[in-house]
Scaffold this active site. Structure first.
Site, PDB file in Angstrom:
ATOM      1  N   ASP A   1     -44.789 -64.942  38.609  1.00  0.00           N
ATOM      2  CA  ASP A   1     -45.811 -64.830  39.648  1.00  0.00           C
ATOM      3  C   ASP A   1     -45.644 -65.999  40.613  1.00  0.00           C
ATOM      4  O   ASP A   1     -45.093 -67.043  40.245  1.00  0.00           O
ATOM      5  CB  ASP A   1     -47.216 -64.847  39.045  1.00  0.00           C
ATOM      6  CG  ASP A   1     -48.239 -64.140  39.922  1.00  0.00           C
ATOM      7  OD1 ASP A   1     -48.584 -62.982  39.615  1.00  0.00           O
ATOM      8  OD2 ASP A   1     -48.679 -64.734  40.929  1.00  0.00           O
TER       9      ASP A   1
ATOM     10  N   ASP B   1     -40.538 -67.164  43.763  1.00  0.00           N
ATOM     11  CA  ASP B   1     -40.567 -66.141  44.801  1.00  0.00           C
ATOM     12  C   ASP B   1     -39.542 -65.065  44.475  1.00  0.00           C
ATOM     13  O   ASP B   1     -38.332 -65.332  44.479  1.00  0.00           O
ATOM     14  CB  ASP B   1     -40.252 -66.790  46.154  1.00  0.00           C
ATOM     15  CG  ASP B   1     -40.277 -65.809  47.308  1.00  0.00           C
ATOM     16  OD1 ASP B   1     -40.517 -64.604  47.091  1.00  0.00           O
ATOM     17  OD2 ASP B   1     -40.041 -66.259  48.457  1.00  0.00           O
ATOM     18  N   VAL B   2     -40.002 -63.858  44.203  1.00  0.00           N
ATOM     19  CA  VAL B   2     -39.090 -62.782  43.815  1.00  0.00           C
ATOM     20  C   VAL B   2     -38.240 -62.277  44.973  1.00  0.00           C
ATOM     21  O   VAL B   2     -37.321 -61.478  44.769  1.00  0.00           O
ATOM     22  CB  VAL B   2     -39.845 -61.599  43.189  1.00  0.00           C
ATOM     23  CG1 VAL B   2     -40.372 -61.952  41.815  1.00  0.00           C
ATOM     24  CG2 VAL B   2     -40.963 -61.105  44.110  1.00  0.00           C
TER      25      VAL B   2
ATOM     26  N   ASN C   1     -42.777 -55.029  38.984  1.00  0.00           N
ATOM     27  CA  ASN C   1     -44.151 -54.600  39.266  1.00  0.00           C
ATOM     28  C   ASN C   1     -44.690 -55.140  40.583  1.00  0.00           C
ATOM     29  O   ASN C   1     -45.573 -54.525  41.177  1.00  0.00           O
ATOM     30  CB  ASN C   1     -45.063 -55.052  38.124  1.00  0.00           C
ATOM     31  CG  ASN C   1     -46.524 -54.950  38.482  1.00  0.00           C
ATOM     32  OD1 ASN C   1     -47.102 -53.871  38.516  1.00  0.00           O
ATOM     33  ND2 ASN C   1     -47.151 -56.095  38.760  1.00  0.00           N
TER      34      ASN C   1
ATOM     35  N   TYR D   1     -45.299 -49.307  53.395  1.00  0.00           N
ATOM     36  CA  TYR D   1     -45.525 -49.254  51.945  1.00  0.00           C
ATOM     37  C   TYR D   1     -44.901 -48.007  51.328  1.00  0.00           C
ATOM     38  O   TYR D   1     -44.162 -48.103  50.341  1.00  0.00           O
ATOM     39  CB  TYR D   1     -47.028 -49.284  51.673  1.00  0.00           C
ATOM     40  CG  TYR D   1     -47.400 -49.277  50.213  1.00  0.00           C
ATOM     41  CD1 TYR D   1     -47.238 -50.408  49.432  1.00  0.00           C
ATOM     42  CD2 TYR D   1     -47.956 -48.138  49.615  1.00  0.00           C
ATOM     43  CE1 TYR D   1     -47.605 -50.421  48.094  1.00  0.00           C
ATOM     44  CE2 TYR D   1     -48.321 -48.133  48.282  1.00  0.00           C
ATOM     45  CZ  TYR D   1     -48.144 -49.281  47.523  1.00  0.00           C
ATOM     46  OH  TYR D   1     -48.494 -49.278  46.200  1.00  0.00           O
TER      47      TYR D   1
ATOM     48  N   LYS E   1     -41.816 -47.885  48.516  1.00  0.00           N
ATOM     49  CA  LYS E   1     -42.063 -47.386  47.157  1.00  0.00           C
ATOM     50  C   LYS E   1     -41.173 -46.191  46.835  1.00  0.00           C
ATOM     51  O   LYS E   1     -40.740 -46.021  45.682  1.00  0.00           O
ATOM     52  CB  LYS E   1     -43.539 -47.032  46.992  1.00  0.00           C
ATOM     53  CG  LYS E   1     -44.461 -48.240  46.965  1.00  0.00           C
ATOM     54  CD  LYS E   1     -44.172 -49.130  45.769  1.00  0.00           C
ATOM     55  CE  LYS E   1     -45.155 -50.266  45.625  1.00  0.00           C
ATOM     56  NZ  LYS E   1     -44.919 -51.085  44.413  1.00  0.00           N
TER      57      LYS E   1
ATOM     58  N   THR F   1     -57.852 -50.901  40.097  1.00  0.00           N
ATOM     59  CA  THR F   1     -57.481 -52.269  39.738  1.00  0.00           C
ATOM     60  C   THR F   1     -58.309 -53.225  40.598  1.00  0.00           C
ATOM     61  O   THR F   1     -58.951 -52.804  41.564  1.00  0.00           O
ATOM     62  CB  THR F   1     -55.987 -52.518  40.004  1.00  0.00           C
ATOM     63  OG1 THR F   1     -55.742 -52.383  41.415  1.00  0.00           O
ATOM     64  CG2 THR F   1     -55.119 -51.529  39.226  1.00  0.00           C
TER      65      THR F   1
END
Length: 273
Positions: A49, A75-76, A102, A166, A170, A201
């Site tokens: 994270d 940082d991904v 994720n 988005y 995806k 969520t």
């Protein structure tokens, strides 16, 4: 569904990495739920994270339940960080068996709102990050005989969702998983995609209008919303040896909402006959 209380230990001795493993705000997000379930099944889970406190909250939940987890902050979208995450997981446990991509962001929405920077940010976080993590995970998985990769997409990547960046990002996650499934199946690596839909969520509660929950319940065939635990259970199945002959699939976890046609949906909402 409630948080699982009983586990079968089907991932005992394995190591998993979950990106976006923290939770923002109250409640349980998908990353935290996935990490908790994988740990409950016996995996040592690397919690990735940007925010250390969010990942630490997930680690605390896992450790308090008797599981194993370690935090990796970074940082991904940065190649060197992604390499470090994999190397650290292998250094701590000697292997990498499961990768769950994720992490994701959901802006911008309209075409008029998207400039090049905003577009690139969504694509980088949602898609590029998965590619980078997979690129470093594959050699580690090959070294111990294979593994399982699960990308978290969205039904916005299956049906138009009204979000210019988005949805395409995806949709591409599912295509990425299919390519990995074909390219690395003989390496013992499976790659699949979960597409959540109508999942409540903390993030969804923050961004959705107040009447959205009622509408989502009315329009869905099951008449209810899902939650993060529903996604976590699907991921755990696809990541486990129980799914050893499943690769390249897109699994909607959406209460059947993508299977309902627009006229039927309108009829349900308006109670027409």
């Amino acid at each position: 569904m409630p948080e699982p209380r009983h586990y079968l230990g089907k991932m005992r001795g394995q190591t998993a990495i979950v990106t976006g493993a923290g939770t923002q705000g109250d409640g349980v997000g998908t990353g935290q739920a996935i990490a908790v379930v994988l740990a409950g099944e016996g995996a040592a889970v690397g919690l990735v994270d940007r925010e250390a406190d969010r990942a630490e909250a997930t680690r605390g939940r896992i450790v308090n339940a008797g599981g194993k987890a370690f935090v990796m902050v970074g940082d991904v979208t940065d190649n060197s960080d992604c390499q470090r995450f994999v190397e650290e997981a292998v250094a701590q446990t000697g292997r990498l068996d499961i990768l769950v991509n994720n992490v994701g962001i959901s802006t911008p929405v309209a075409l008029d709102d998207v400039d090049e920077h905003a577009w690139n940010r969504v694509i980088d976080v949602n898609l590029k990050s998965a590619m980078l993590m997979i690129r470093h995970a594959v050699p580690a998985m090959k070294a111990t005989g294979g593994g399982s990769i699960v990308n978290i997409s969205s039904i916005a990547g299956v049906r138009a969702h009204g979000s210019i960046a988005y949805g395409p990002s995806k949709a591409a996650l599912a295509a990425l998983a299919r390519e990995i499934a074909v390219l690395h199946g003989r390496d013992g690596i499976r790659a699949n995609t979960v597409a959540p839909g109508h999942i409540m969520t903390p993030h969804a509660m923050h961004v959705l209008p107040s009447d959205a929950r009622t509408l989502r319940q009315e329009i869905g065939p099951l008449g209810m919303e899902g939650d993060a635990w529903d996604i976590a259970q699907a991921v755990a199945f696809l990541a486990s040896d129980e799914a050893r002959f499943i690769t390249g699939v897109l699994l909607p976890v959406d209460g059947g909402v993508t299977e309902i046609g627009p006229i039927a949906a309108h009829m349900l909402v308006t109670n027409c006959s």
